[in-house]
Design a protein around this motif. Structure first.
Motif, PDB file in Angstrom:
ATOM      1  N   LEU A  42     -13.499  -5.184  13.172  1.00 39.59           N
ATOM      2  CA  LEU A  42     -12.826  -4.094  12.478  1.00 39.59           C
ATOM      3  C   LEU A  42     -13.649  -3.649  11.271  1.00 39.59           C
ATOM      4  CD1 LEU A  42     -10.271  -2.362  12.511  1.00 39.59           C
ATOM      5  CD2 LEU A  42      -9.162  -4.090  11.081  1.00 39.59           C
ATOM      6  N   GLY A  43     -14.162  -4.618  10.536  1.00 38.16           N
ATOM      7  CA  GLY A  43     -15.009  -4.297   9.386  1.00 38.16           C
ATOM      8  C   GLY A  43     -16.271  -3.563   9.801  1.00 38.16           C
ATOM      9  N   ARG A 103     -19.804   6.576  28.062  1.00 39.07           N
ATOM     10  CA  ARG A 103     -19.525   7.469  26.928  1.00 39.07           C
ATOM     11  C   ARG A 103     -18.935   6.671  25.765  1.00 39.07           C
ATOM     12  NH1 ARG A 103     -18.370   9.223  31.737  1.00 39.07           N
ATOM     13  NH2 ARG A 103     -19.246  11.186  32.522  1.00 39.07           N
ATOM     14  N   LYS A 104     -19.466   5.481  25.590  1.00 38.18           N
ATOM     15  CA  LYS A 104     -18.931   4.565  24.584  1.00 38.18           C
ATOM     16  C   LYS A 104     -19.027   5.140  23.178  1.00 38.18           C
ATOM     17  CE  LYS A 104     -19.119  -0.258  23.065  1.00 38.18           C
ATOM     18  NZ  LYS A 104     -19.737  -1.588  23.276  1.00 38.18           N
ATOM     19  N   GLU A 105     -20.050   5.945  22.931  1.00 41.69           N
ATOM     20  CA  GLU A 105     -20.225   6.525  21.599  1.00 41.69           C
ATOM     21  C   GLU A 105     -19.036   7.418  21.231  1.00 41.69           C
ATOM     22  OE1 GLU A 105     -23.264   9.528  19.230  1.00 41.69           O
ATOM     23  OE2 GLU A 105     -23.962   8.499  21.039  1.00 41.69           O
ATOM     24  N   ILE A 106     -18.503   8.140  22.219  1.00 44.12           N
ATOM     25  CA  ILE A 106     -17.344   9.004  21.974  1.00 44.12           C
ATOM     26  C   ILE A 106     -16.141   8.164  21.566  1.00 44.12           C
ATOM     27  CG2 ILE A 106     -15.678  10.560  23.065  1.00 44.12           C
ATOM     28  CD1 ILE A 106     -17.926  11.585  24.843  1.00 44.12           C
ATOM     29  N   VAL A 107     -15.922   7.069  22.292  1.00 39.07           N
ATOM     30  CA  VAL A 107     -14.783   6.194  22.016  1.00 39.07           C
ATOM     31  C   VAL A 107     -14.928   5.533  20.650  1.00 39.07           C
ATOM     32  CG1 VAL A 107     -13.523   4.151  22.793  1.00 39.07           C
ATOM     33  CG2 VAL A 107     -14.390   5.789  24.473  1.00 39.07           C
ATOM     34  N   SER A 108     -16.119   5.035  20.353  1.00 40.27           N
ATOM     35  CA  SER A 108     -16.367   4.381  19.069  1.00 40.27           C
ATOM     36  C   SER A 108     -16.157   5.350  17.911  1.00 40.27           C
ATOM     37  CB  SER A 108     -17.796   3.827  19.036  1.00 40.27           C
ATOM     38  OG  SER A 108     -18.077   3.236  17.787  1.00 40.27           O
ATOM     39  N   ARG A 109     -16.674   6.560  18.069  1.00 35.79           N
ATOM     40  CA  ARG A 109     -16.509   7.564  17.015  1.00 35.79           C
ATOM     41  C   ARG A 109     -15.040   7.933  16.836  1.00 35.79           C
ATOM     42  NH1 ARG A 109     -19.939  11.045  18.767  1.00 35.79           N
ATOM     43  NH2 ARG A 109     -18.498  12.414  19.877  1.00 35.79           N
ATOM     44  N   GLY A 110     -14.311   8.043  17.949  1.00 29.07           N
ATOM     45  CA  GLY A 110     -12.898   8.394  17.869  1.00 29.07           C
ATOM     46  C   GLY A 110     -12.086   7.348  17.127  1.00 29.07           C
ATOM     47  N   ILE A 111     -12.284   6.079  17.475  1.00 34.03           N
ATOM     48  CA  ILE A 111     -11.528   5.002  16.833  1.00 34.03           C
ATOM     49  C   ILE A 111     -11.885   4.893  15.352  1.00 34.03           C
ATOM     50  CG2 ILE A 111     -11.164   2.500  16.781  1.00 34.03           C
ATOM     51  CD1 ILE A 111     -11.541   2.497  19.826  1.00 34.03           C
ATOM     52  N   SER A 112     -13.170   4.971  15.042  1.00 29.30           N
ATOM     53  CA  SER A 112     -13.602   4.886  13.642  1.00 29.30           C
ATOM     54  C   SER A 112     -13.040   6.040  12.823  1.00 29.30           C
ATOM     55  CB  SER A 112     -15.135   4.899  13.562  1.00 29.30           C
ATOM     56  OG  SER A 112     -15.690   3.797  14.234  1.00 29.30           O
ATOM     57  N   THR A 113     -13.094   7.239  13.384  1.00 30.08           N
ATOM     58  CA  THR A 113     -12.568   8.415  12.686  1.00 30.08           C
ATOM     59  C   THR A 113     -11.067   8.287  12.470  1.00 30.08           C
ATOM     60  OG1 THR A 113     -14.283   9.792  13.709  1.00 30.08           O
ATOM     61  CG2 THR A 113     -12.401  10.934  12.747  1.00 30.08           C
ATOM     62  N   ASP A 127     -19.769   1.136  10.168  1.00 28.14           N
ATOM     63  CA  ASP A 127     -20.558   2.006  11.042  1.00 28.14           C
ATOM     64  C   ASP A 127     -20.172   3.464  10.842  1.00 28.14           C
ATOM     65  OD1 ASP A 127     -21.890  -0.137  12.059  1.00 28.14           O
ATOM     66  OD2 ASP A 127     -20.850  -0.176  13.994  1.00 28.14           O
ATOM     67  N   TRP A 128     -18.874   3.704  10.674  1.00 33.35           N
ATOM     68  CA  TRP A 128     -18.420   5.083  10.451  1.00 33.35           C
ATOM     69  C   TRP A 128     -18.976   5.618   9.137  1.00 33.35           C
ATOM     70  CZ3 TRP A 128     -15.944   7.871   6.739  1.00 33.35           C
ATOM     71  CH2 TRP A 128     -15.481   9.139   7.099  1.00 33.35           C
ATOM     72  N   GLN A 129     -18.936   4.804   8.095  1.00 35.02           N
ATOM     73  CA  GLN A 129     -19.448   5.239   6.796  1.00 35.02           C
ATOM     74  C   GLN A 129     -20.931   5.570   6.878  1.00 35.02           C
ATOM     75  OE1 GLN A 129     -18.273   1.838   4.470  1.00 35.02           O
ATOM     76  NE2 GLN A 129     -16.365   2.798   3.779  1.00 35.02           N
ATOM     77  N   PHE A 130     -21.681   4.736   7.605  1.00 34.83           N
ATOM     78  CA  PHE A 130     -23.115   4.977   7.761  1.00 34.83           C
ATOM     79  C   PHE A 130     -23.367   6.278   8.517  1.00 34.83           C
ATOM     80  CE2 PHE A 130     -26.917   4.597  10.457  1.00 34.83           C
ATOM     81  CZ  PHE A 130     -27.893   4.468   9.472  1.00 34.83           C
ATOM     82  N   GLN A 131     -22.650   6.468   9.631  1.00 32.52           N
ATOM     83  CA  GLN A 131     -22.827   7.669  10.438  1.00 32.52           C
ATOM     84  C   GLN A 131     -22.402   8.912   9.672  1.00 32.52           C
ATOM     85  OE1 GLN A 131     -24.327   7.879  13.333  1.00 32.52           O
ATOM     86  NE2 GLN A 131     -24.022  10.086  13.500  1.00 32.52           N
ATOM     87  N   HIS A 132     -21.297   8.805   8.946  1.00 34.47           N
ATOM     88  CA  HIS A 132     -20.796   9.943   8.177  1.00 34.47           C
ATOM     89  C   HIS A 132     -21.791  10.332   7.088  1.00 34.47           C
ATOM     90  CE1 HIS A 132     -17.733  12.674   6.703  1.00 34.47           C
ATOM     91  NE2 HIS A 132     -17.875  12.183   5.485  1.00 34.47           N
ATOM     92  N   ARG A 133     -22.368   9.333   6.432  1.00 31.63           N
ATOM     93  CA  ARG A 133     -23.349   9.598   5.380  1.00 31.63           C
ATOM     94  C   ARG A 133     -24.598  10.249   5.963  1.00 31.63           C
ATOM     95  NH1 ARG A 133     -22.699   5.149   3.001  1.00 31.63           N
ATOM     96  NH2 ARG A 133     -24.248   3.928   4.136  1.00 31.63           N
ATOM     97  N   LYS A 134     -25.020   9.772   7.148  1.00 35.00           N
ATOM     98  CA  LYS A 134     -26.206  10.334   7.795  1.00 35.00           C
ATOM     99  C   LYS A 134     -25.970  11.786   8.201  1.00 35.00           C
ATOM    100  CE  LYS A 134     -27.476   8.798  11.881  1.00 35.00           C
ATOM    101  NZ  LYS A 134     -28.013   7.911  12.956  1.00 35.00           N
TER     102      LYS A 134
END
Length: 309
Positions: A271-272, A230-240, A277-284
């Motif tokens: 970190l960058g 469930r890595k996507e959940i963790v990645s999204r959480g940290i980025s958010t 990645d968050w900006q890209f996902q948020h825009r999408k």
């Protein structure tokens, strides 16, 4: 010390907890994500290991309608009242005094007293994990305190992190500090729960750069290994979490981390990437929510509708 009696009590506690989890799991779910954190720490106990396996691979074993995956627990923030149960009333009172009355720079004698009172015995040092969860989730200072010269929460956690801890206790302390980061959702989570970690990293530069380095390293370990399936959940959480912290002004910018020459280039690069990645996902996601049900109209159909009108 009566070892047989202690062992007997331990077995009774295990039996009670297992029975509650097996027979009343719907009630246990109300605890939220910190139940997962605590159960993870008990996988070395055979009775809890079987519960952990069912959580991961056979959630239907708990016979709760609608519970189909452990990620549902990740999304439930644990109420602050549970953290008050993990420390003694006297400990809570002393911590609140430290965090509301003691000026930053004058805290050493209070910390020494607290350590002698509550942390002197090696077996007690594990309580620092619960103290960190209490500080992050159950003690939210007022704006008046935040803008005063009272010792901030991040500084107290930094002191605990520097305390003489066993490696596994230190790792669990860091997990307690970052736990709400890895599942952060602005709809259910409180920014104050994740504030201490970022301020500790930022304010440790440059004098205590080892703390910043170790915390960033641990954050990326969580990103890579906490729940691989469930890595996507963790990645999204940290980025958010990172974006919420900057957007709400907890820190003005994360440039202090991404441009720090004293930090590993690998950490700065990762970190960058998290931020981009968050900006890209948020825009999408934003674009997808603004597309009409029938999709994007072609220019010809738009022209036809205008002509017919």
């Amino acid at each position: 010390m009566n070892i047989p009696k202690i062992e007997s009590l331990r077995q009774m506690e295990i039996a009670f907890c297992v029975r509650m989890l097996r027979e009343n799991f719907s009630l246990c779910l109300r605890i939220g994500r910190d139940l997962v954190r605590l159960l993870q720490d008990l996988v070395h106990v055979p009775e809890f290991r079987s519960i952990w396996k069912d959580l991961l691979y056979n959630p239907s074993a708990f016979k709760v309608d609608g519970f189909v995956d452990i990620s549902q627990m990740y999304g439930t923030r644990t109420s602050r009242w549970y953290f008050l149960l993990r420390i003694t009333p006297e400990m809570e009172s002393q911590l609140r005094f430290l965090l509301t009355r003691v000026k930053f720079g004058s805290q050493k004698r209070y910390q020494v007293w607290f350590a002698r009172k509550f942390l002197a015995v090696p077996e007690r040092k594990g309580v620092v994990i619960d103290i960190v969860r209490f500080i992050c989730c159950a003690h939210h200072p007022s704006n008046e305190i935040i803008h005063s010269d009272i010792i901030p929460r991040w500084a107290v956690i930094g002191w605990l992190l520097k305390y003489d801890l066993k490696h596994y206790v230190e790792a669990n302390l860091k997990l307690a500090l970052f736990y709400d980061w890895i599942f952060f959702d602005e709809k259910v989570d409180n920014i104050m729960n994740i504030e201490p970690a970022v301020l500790l990293m930022v304010h440790s530069i440059p004098r205590y750069i080892d703390i910043t380095h170790s915390l960033l390293e641990f954050l990326f370990i969580l990103l890579d290994n906490y729940d691989v399936e469930r890595k996507e959940i963790v990645s999204r959480g940290i980025s958010t979490a990172l974006h919420a912290l900057t957007r709400k002004g907890v820190v003005q910018s994360l440039d202090v981390l991404t441009s720090c020459d004293m930090l590993s280039p690998i950490f700065k690069e990762r970190l960058g990437k998290l931020l981009s990645d968050w900006q890209f996902q948020h825009r999408k996601e934003f674009q997808s929510t603004n597309i009409p049900p029938g999709g994007i109209p072609s220019s010809s159909s738009s022209l036809e509708s205008q002509t017919s009108a």
